[in-house]
Design a protein around this motif. Structure first.
Motif, PDB file in Angstrom:
ATOM      1  N   ASP A 195      -5.727  -6.321  -4.073  1.00 58.27           N
ATOM      2  CA  ASP A 195      -5.295  -6.218  -5.453  1.00 58.27           C
ATOM      3  C   ASP A 195      -5.776  -4.931  -6.123  1.00 58.27           C
ATOM      4  O   ASP A 195      -5.325  -4.597  -7.208  1.00 58.27           O
ATOM      5  CB  ASP A 195      -5.819  -7.433  -6.231  1.00 58.27           C
ATOM      6  CG  ASP A 195      -5.010  -7.675  -7.488  1.00 58.27           C
ATOM      7  OD1 ASP A 195      -3.816  -8.000  -7.344  1.00 58.27           O
ATOM      8  OD2 ASP A 195      -5.548  -7.518  -8.587  1.00 58.27           O
ATOM      9  N   LEU A 196      -6.684  -4.225  -5.490  1.00 57.47           N
ATOM     10  CA  LEU A 196      -7.207  -3.008  -6.094  1.00 57.47           C
ATOM     11  C   LEU A 196      -6.183  -1.884  -5.986  1.00 57.47           C
ATOM     12  O   LEU A 196      -5.653  -1.630  -4.911  1.00 57.47           O
ATOM     13  CB  LEU A 196      -8.495  -2.564  -5.406  1.00 57.47           C
ATOM     14  CG  LEU A 196      -9.726  -3.441  -5.615  1.00 57.47           C
ATOM     15  CD1 LEU A 196     -10.924  -2.806  -4.951  1.00 57.47           C
ATOM     16  CD2 LEU A 196      -9.987  -3.659  -7.089  1.00 57.47           C
ATOM     17  N   GLY A 197      -5.944  -1.212  -7.093  1.00 58.79           N
ATOM     18  CA  GLY A 197      -4.976  -0.123  -7.069  1.00 58.79           C
ATOM     19  C   GLY A 197      -5.511   1.088  -6.330  1.00 58.79           C
ATOM     20  O   GLY A 197      -4.772   1.825  -5.690  1.00 58.79           O
ATOM     21  N   ARG A 198      -6.811   1.313  -6.440  1.00 60.57           N
ATOM     22  CA  ARG A 198      -7.412   2.494  -5.846  1.00 60.57           C
ATOM     23  C   ARG A 198      -8.594   2.064  -4.987  1.00 60.57           C
ATOM     24  O   ARG A 198      -9.740   2.383  -5.272  1.00 60.57           O
ATOM     25  CB  ARG A 198      -7.880   3.446  -6.957  1.00 60.57           C
ATOM     26  CG  ARG A 198      -6.794   3.740  -7.987  1.00 60.57           C
ATOM     27  CD  ARG A 198      -7.358   4.366  -9.255  1.00 60.57           C
ATOM     28  NE  ARG A 198      -7.926   5.676  -8.998  1.00 60.57           N
ATOM     29  CZ  ARG A 198      -7.210   6.800  -8.955  1.00 60.57           C
ATOM     30  NH1 ARG A 198      -5.913   6.757  -9.182  1.00 60.57           N
ATOM     31  NH2 ARG A 198      -7.784   7.945  -8.703  1.00 60.57           N
ATOM     32  N   MET A 256     -11.398   2.212  -9.437  1.00 62.84           N
ATOM     33  CA  MET A 256     -10.912   1.550  -8.231  1.00 62.84           C
ATOM     34  C   MET A 256      -9.670   0.702  -8.496  1.00 62.84           C
ATOM     35  O   MET A 256      -9.218  -0.034  -7.644  1.00 62.84           O
ATOM     36  CB  MET A 256     -12.012   0.736  -7.573  1.00 62.84           C
ATOM     37  CG  MET A 256     -12.642  -0.321  -8.434  1.00 62.84           C
ATOM     38  SD  MET A 256     -14.052  -1.070  -7.571  1.00 62.84           S
ATOM     39  CE  MET A 256     -13.645  -2.790  -7.781  1.00 62.84           C
ATOM     40  N   ILE A 272       1.612  -1.717  -6.041  1.00 72.09           N
ATOM     41  CA  ILE A 272       1.469  -3.165  -6.223  1.00 72.09           C
ATOM     42  C   ILE A 272       2.693  -3.767  -6.895  1.00 72.09           C
ATOM     43  O   ILE A 272       3.115  -4.873  -6.586  1.00 72.09           O
ATOM     44  CB  ILE A 272       0.207  -3.459  -7.062  1.00 72.09           C
ATOM     45  CG1 ILE A 272      -1.032  -2.949  -6.332  1.00 72.09           C
ATOM     46  CG2 ILE A 272       0.063  -4.947  -7.328  1.00 72.09           C
ATOM     47  CD1 ILE A 272      -2.306  -3.100  -7.105  1.00 72.09           C
ATOM     48  N   TRP A 302      -9.909   2.904  -2.317  1.00 74.97           N
ATOM     49  CA  TRP A 302     -10.850   3.853  -1.716  1.00 74.97           C
ATOM     50  C   TRP A 302     -12.056   4.103  -2.605  1.00 74.97           C
ATOM     51  O   TRP A 302     -13.100   4.503  -2.128  1.00 74.97           O
ATOM     52  CB  TRP A 302     -10.133   5.159  -1.363  1.00 74.97           C
ATOM     53  CG  TRP A 302      -9.335   5.721  -2.512  1.00 74.97           C
ATOM     54  CD1 TRP A 302      -9.766   6.610  -3.437  1.00 74.97           C
ATOM     55  CD2 TRP A 302      -7.991   5.413  -2.868  1.00 74.97           C
ATOM     56  NE1 TRP A 302      -8.778   6.868  -4.348  1.00 74.97           N
ATOM     57  CE2 TRP A 302      -7.670   6.158  -4.020  1.00 74.97           C
ATOM     58  CE3 TRP A 302      -7.008   4.575  -2.325  1.00 74.97           C
ATOM     59  CZ2 TRP A 302      -6.419   6.091  -4.646  1.00 74.97           C
ATOM     60  CZ3 TRP A 302      -5.764   4.507  -2.950  1.00 74.97           C
ATOM     61  CH2 TRP A 302      -5.485   5.257  -4.083  1.00 74.97           C
ATOM     62  N   ASN A 303     -11.922   3.847  -3.897  1.00 71.48           N
ATOM     63  CA  ASN A 303     -13.060   4.057  -4.786  1.00 71.48           C
ATOM     64  C   ASN A 303     -13.964   2.839  -4.897  1.00 71.48           C
ATOM     65  O   ASN A 303     -14.909   2.833  -5.672  1.00 71.48           O
ATOM     66  CB  ASN A 303     -12.573   4.446  -6.184  1.00 71.48           C
ATOM     67  CG  ASN A 303     -12.262   5.926  -6.275  1.00 71.48           C
ATOM     68  OD1 ASN A 303     -12.731   6.704  -5.458  1.00 71.48           O
ATOM     69  ND2 ASN A 303     -11.469   6.304  -7.259  1.00 71.48           N
ATOM     70  N   VAL A 304     -13.681   1.815  -4.100  1.00 74.96           N
ATOM     71  CA  VAL A 304     -14.505   0.614  -4.164  1.00 74.96           C
ATOM     72  C   VAL A 304     -15.931   0.954  -3.748  1.00 74.96           C
ATOM     73  O   VAL A 304     -16.890   0.281  -4.097  1.00 74.96           O
ATOM     74  CB  VAL A 304     -13.912  -0.509  -3.272  1.00 74.96           C
ATOM     75  CG1 VAL A 304     -14.116  -0.229  -1.816  1.00 74.96           C
ATOM     76  CG2 VAL A 304     -14.514  -1.856  -3.645  1.00 74.96           C
ATOM     77  N   PHE A 322       0.813  -1.211   0.000  1.00 74.62           N
ATOM     78  CA  PHE A 322       0.000   0.000   0.000  1.00 74.62           C
ATOM     79  C   PHE A 322       0.850   1.266   0.000  1.00 74.62           C
ATOM     80  O   PHE A 322       0.405   2.337  -0.377  1.00 74.62           O
ATOM     81  CB  PHE A 322      -0.954   0.010   1.204  1.00 74.62           C
ATOM     82  CG  PHE A 322      -2.170  -0.824   0.967  1.00 74.62           C
ATOM     83  CD1 PHE A 322      -3.154  -0.391   0.084  1.00 74.62           C
ATOM     84  CD2 PHE A 322      -2.312  -2.056   1.582  1.00 74.62           C
ATOM     85  CE1 PHE A 322      -4.268  -1.177  -0.165  1.00 74.62           C
ATOM     86  CE2 PHE A 322      -3.427  -2.845   1.334  1.00 74.62           C
ATOM     87  CZ  PHE A 322      -4.401  -2.398   0.465  1.00 74.62           C
ATOM     88  N   PRO A 359      -2.179   4.723  -7.988  1.00 71.62           N
ATOM     89  CA  PRO A 359      -1.927   4.425  -9.402  1.00 71.62           C
ATOM     90  C   PRO A 359      -3.053   4.883 -10.319  1.00 71.62           C
ATOM     91  O   PRO A 359      -4.217   4.920  -9.929  1.00 71.62           O
ATOM     92  CB  PRO A 359      -1.825   2.900  -9.424  1.00 71.62           C
ATOM     93  CG  PRO A 359      -2.603   2.452  -8.238  1.00 71.62           C
ATOM     94  CD  PRO A 359      -2.538   3.538  -7.213  1.00 71.62           C
TER      95      PRO A 359
END
Ligand code: SF4
Ligand code: SF4
Lengths: 410, 288
Positions: free
Chosen positions: A129-132, B135, A59, A134-136, A55, B158
């Motif tokens: 595995d999610l790059g971002r 995401m 990744i 927080w947008n989930v 984090f 990223p």
């Protein structure tokens, strides 16, 4: 069984008592220096460090992912393979609650618990595995529904199915806490949760395969077909049941003190019964594989390294274990069934990795193979799940019988 | 399959179980009608391989200046630091240079893959990526047949990086940076229908110069980036196995079946449950 002594909060109301009870329950039970603990604790600690680095630095710092192969072990194994193995929960609840096969009732709770934890942890692996990450929240709260996306469907189904499984399992939690009224209400919801859960499972087990439908030219032709969703669904049946058999034979050794004599004896019959279902579904799967292969007309590809690999998977890890399952139930041979279940488990791992990692952009210039760090994080996920599993088994009536008061006409 | 899907899905959606799946599925078919979007025509017979487009692109998008020059038959790929590259190939007609970037498909796989609508097909034509929604699942990368979206694997925050046909600039009335800076006029920006007409005209007028094929006219159901070249595109490092129809269509039949399963399964399961209930009272071992 003296249930009031084991489940004290029922009489002594008041939050203080509940906290005391919970605190006591949180303390570890049993031996501390078991081989499993000695291995798992260091792995988990290292895994946590790797997760922090992931984090902090991105990744790519801990994985070998490439621009051509953007999903590696964490998706291909943790999520796609893990969820196939968690399929046992929907199959067993289907048999017990829909087909009313009461023979299998004693393994429902442990299977559902396993399934539930698998989803919690493997969906957790998805977050890693999610790059971002927080947008989930976007596709969940409805900011941005990408409803034409198979992944949208799968993610939502994970979420809903976890809730369904929690409801299916909740009577055990209520029994642990001695909450009689809650238990009654929660048990009343079981059938609805089961029906909802099976529907969701059908869709997201196949949905995991459907994720790859658009990657038509990127997956090796021996593994790509428009029927991936069907194949993923059918194979999740015997993948899940093989896991139930395998996991059951371990639980029966590790937690032997929890299991009543009656259930011990019943277990052999259960294993043999399950092996029949495995054999039948594997036959259907094998048959479909052959049809798809003939339909795809890839005969020339068989005589290539990938072709040999394909044959190894289909013959060695589908056809052979299928025969072993048949042998197992014809001869009443539990050992054969156990060996078959292990071979099947390996076969499912092979198959899912072949679609998602090994056969994915097999022609790319730089090949992907996981780093040791990806493997350690995967092990961390698995070990942590086992820790929680053990914690629950030692406290709640999962393998052991329910307390007297909860033994209703059910 | 000419049944009225839209109404059918609306009806099913009304039961509240389809998870609002009906809507978007029918929206995709609109694209087929409105193919007259903004597009780019790239003519490799005019390209001199000066890499001006690479430099202009890097500058326009705050990316590091290109550091490699072109070498024949060494395939450079776009990555998180460059949205476009020019490669050279030794072909049957000598060395040919050709530019690569996102194809801006008319029916983009990446957009239908994206579960947050971060990948977005603008009504004007360019396919863009929106940071506030993404995401970082990289499903767009899995799905894109041209491997166009790239990912910043080494960043804690990223981004997905790919050509956006300079959407910001075109919104301000400018033309894409590569188009503007190409000294050989190899890159043209305009309406897709007009560019197609222009391309066909060039082929007809100088048949000796061109290979009679417009790459992108039908690839992946049609793309917003059109190519002309003097040799077949296999010789220029293009993937030849791209299907000529829409990629999102590949997962449509699965998505269509979802509402059905949601209605049929519970009914069926409940039915079986009722039918086998007797086993409970008789307590037979059904499996034997
Ligand atoms: S080339 Fe790939 S990234 Fe570009 S629009 Fe098409 S599918 Fe999307
Ligand atoms: S990585 Fe971002 S843009 Fe790509 S599919 Fe996932 S959410 Fe959409």
């Amino acid at each position: 069984m003296n249930s009031t002594a084991t489940y004290p909060i029922e009489k002594e109301k008041g939050s203080k008592k509940i906290w005391k009870f919970l605190l006591a329950e949180f303390k570890p039970k049993g031996k501390i220096l078991t081989p499993f603990n000695i291995i798992s604790v260091p792995v988990i600690l290292v895994g946590l460090v790797i997760i922090v680095i992931r984090f902090w630095k991105g990744i790519g710092t801990v994985t070998n992912l490439t621009q051509e192969v953007p999903w590696g072990l964490w998706i291909g194994f943790d999520v796609v393979t893990g969820v196939a193995f968690a399929g046992g929960a929907y199959v067993i609840t289907f048999m017990v609650y829909i087909l009313n096969m009461h023979k299998y009732k004693s393994i429902v709770r442990v299977t559902v618990l396993n399934g539930f934890l698998a989803y919690v942890f493997y969906a957790g692996a998805l977050l890693l595995d999610l790059g971002r990450p927080w947008n989930v929240i976007n596709p969940i709260i409805g900011n941005n529904f990408g409803t034409s996306s198979v992944l949208f469907l799968v993610a939502w189904h994970f979420l809903l199915y976890m809730i369904a499984q929690l409801i299916e399992f909740s009577p055990a939690i209520a029994e642990w806490l001695g909450a009689r009224r809650a238990r009654k209400i929660l048990s009343g919801m079981t059938l609805a949760a089961v029906i909802f859960g099976i529907t969701l499972s059908t869709l997201h087990q196949s949905g995991l395969g459907a994720l790859y439908l658009m990657a038509k030219e990127k997956i090796h032709p021996l593994w790509y077909s428009e029927f991936i969703p069907v194949m993923f669904f059918v194979s999740s049946i015997f993948a899940g049941l093989s896991m139930v058999i395998f996991e059951g034979s371990i639980s029966h050794k590790v937690f032997f003190d929890q299991i009543s004599d009656k259930n011990h004896h019943a277990h052999k019959k259960i294993v043999i019964g399950l092996s029949k279902i495995c054999a039948a579904t594997m036959f259907a799967y094998f048959f479909l594989q052959v049809l798809i292969f003939v339909h795809g007309q890839h005969y020339n590809l068989l005589n290539t390294p990938m072709g040999y690999w394909y044959l190894t998977e289909i013959i060695g890890f589908v056809f052979v274990p299928m025969l072993l399952f048949v042998l197992g139930y014809k001869r009443n041979n539990v050992l054969a069934v156990k060996i078959a279940s292990i071979a099947t488990i390996l076969g499912i791992i092979l198959n899912r990795l072949n679609v998602t990692v090994i056969g994915f952009r097999w022609d790319a210039a730089t090949q992907y193979y996981p780093t040791w760090m990806e493997i350690v994080v995967t092990l961390t996920v698995i070990f942590t799940e086992i820790w929680i599993f053990r914690w629950v088994i030692n406290r709640m009536p999962v393998l052991r019988e329910s307390p007297e008061w909860a033994k209703d006409n059910h | 399959m000419k049944i009225d899907r839209r109404n059918f899905f609306r009806a099913i959606g009304a039961t509240g179980v389809s998870l609002a799946l009906g809507d978007q599925i029918s929206a995709a078919s609109k694209n087929e009608e409105s193919t007259d979007v903004f597009a780019i025509l790239y003519d490799s017979t005019r390209c001199v391989g000066c890499q001006s487009c690479e430099y202009a692109c890097a500058e326009a998008h705050n990316l590091p200046e290109p550091s490699e020059s072109i070498e024949a038959d060494i395939m450079r790929l776009t990555n998180e630091n460059r949205r476009t590259v020019v490669n050279a190939f030794n072909t049957s007609k000598g060395e040919i240079t050709i530019k690569h970037q996102c194809m801006h498909c008319l029916e983009p796989a990446c957009v239908s893959a994206c579960l947050t609508q971060a990948m977005y097909k603008t009504p004007e034509g360019p396919v863009i990526w929106r940071a506030d929604k993404c995401m970082g699942c990289r499903y767009c990368m899995i799905s894109c047949p041209f491997d166009a979206p790239k990912f910043e694997f080494h960043s804690p925050n990223p981004k997905i990086v790919k050509c956006d046909m300079c959407y910001q600039r075109t919104q301000q009335g400018l033309i894409p940076a590569c188009v503007e800076n190409c000294p050989a006029e190899a890159i043209l920006y305009g309406k897709r229908s007009e560019l197609l007409r222009d391309a066909r005209k060039r082929i007809v007028e100088s048949p000796e110069l061109y290979n009679d094929y417009i790459y992108g006219e039908n690839e992946a159901g049609g793309t917003g980036f059109l190519y002309l070249a003097s040799v077949p595109f296999e010789e220029l490092g293009f993937r030849t196995n791209i299907q000529k129809s829409s990629y999102p269509a590949l997962s449509k039949s699965f998505l269509y079946s979802v509402p059905f399963v949601f209605v049929l399964w519970p009914t069926l399961l409940l039915g079986i449950h009722e039918a086998t209930k007797n086993n409970h009272t008789k307590n037979i071992d059904e499996d034997e």
